[in-house]
Motif scaffolding. Sequence first.
Motif, PDB file in Angstrom:
ATOM      1  N   ASP A  80       0.840  -1.203   0.000  1.00  0.00           N
ATOM      2  CA  ASP A  80       0.000   0.000   0.000  1.00  0.00           C
ATOM      3  C   ASP A  80       0.871   1.248   0.000  1.00  0.00           C
ATOM      4  O   ASP A  80       2.053   1.197   0.280  1.00  0.00           O
ATOM      5  N   SER A  84       0.213   3.402  -7.632  1.00  0.00           N
ATOM      6  CA  SER A  84      -0.686   2.418  -8.240  1.00  0.00           C
ATOM      7  C   SER A  84       0.110   1.159  -8.555  1.00  0.00           C
ATOM      8  O   SER A  84      -0.439   0.068  -8.653  1.00  0.00           O
ATOM      9  N   ALA A 120      -0.786   6.740  -7.849  1.00  0.00           N
ATOM     10  CA  ALA A 120      -2.201   6.391  -7.844  1.00  0.00           C
ATOM     11  C   ALA A 120      -3.069   7.398  -8.587  1.00  0.00           C
ATOM     12  O   ALA A 120      -4.093   7.024  -9.152  1.00  0.00           O
ATOM     13  N   ASN A 121      -2.661   8.673  -8.612  1.00  0.00           N
ATOM     14  CA  ASN A 121      -3.446   9.675  -9.336  1.00  0.00           C
ATOM     15  C   ASN A 121      -2.553  10.850  -9.713  1.00  0.00           C
ATOM     16  O   ASN A 121      -1.416  10.953  -9.255  1.00  0.00           O
ATOM     17  N   GLU A 125       1.031  12.250  -8.207  1.00  0.00           N
ATOM     18  CA  GLU A 125       2.192  12.282  -9.095  1.00  0.00           C
ATOM     19  C   GLU A 125       2.822  13.664  -9.112  1.00  0.00           C
ATOM     20  O   GLU A 125       4.044  13.800  -9.030  1.00  0.00           O
TER      21      GLU A 125
END
Length: 154
Positions: A80, A84, A120-121, A125
């Motif tokens: 985790d 991503s 992840a998004n 980023e």
Amino acid sequence: MKHVKKSVLLWYSPREMYTLVTAVEDYPAFLPWCERAEVLARDDAGMTARLTLAKGGVRHAFTTRNLHRVDELVQVQLVDGPFSMLEGTWRFVPLVRSGIDPEGVARACRVEFDLRYAFANAALEALVSPVFDRIANTLVDSFVQRAEQVHGPR
């Protein structure tokens, strides 16, 4: 997705370099971006570890499952965190032409580091990528410097 691939020849044995990479608890002592490192679980196959990255106002933690092949390989897989995807491999390849010590162990090795990651998004980023890109690109150098601190220059 980003990809970092590095390789370096060293006058340190595969065992010496493997031991440094798997000593996760020591990371805050020599990785300036690593605020905290903890091993959450350890077993015969490897460990699950959590690192907290703190640099330039950015602070994020991530957890990886690291599979070990003693003195040969460490495979890193994301559990985790702000990614991503995060997967990497450390390989410690003995260089036998450089000589063997009295116990029959190679005195030098090639360290190969291969890391692939994506965030992840877009917001993560934009925030984390500049910091993590620099960390990823200097990680091998940091472990070379650590080897010199622990084992002396060679």
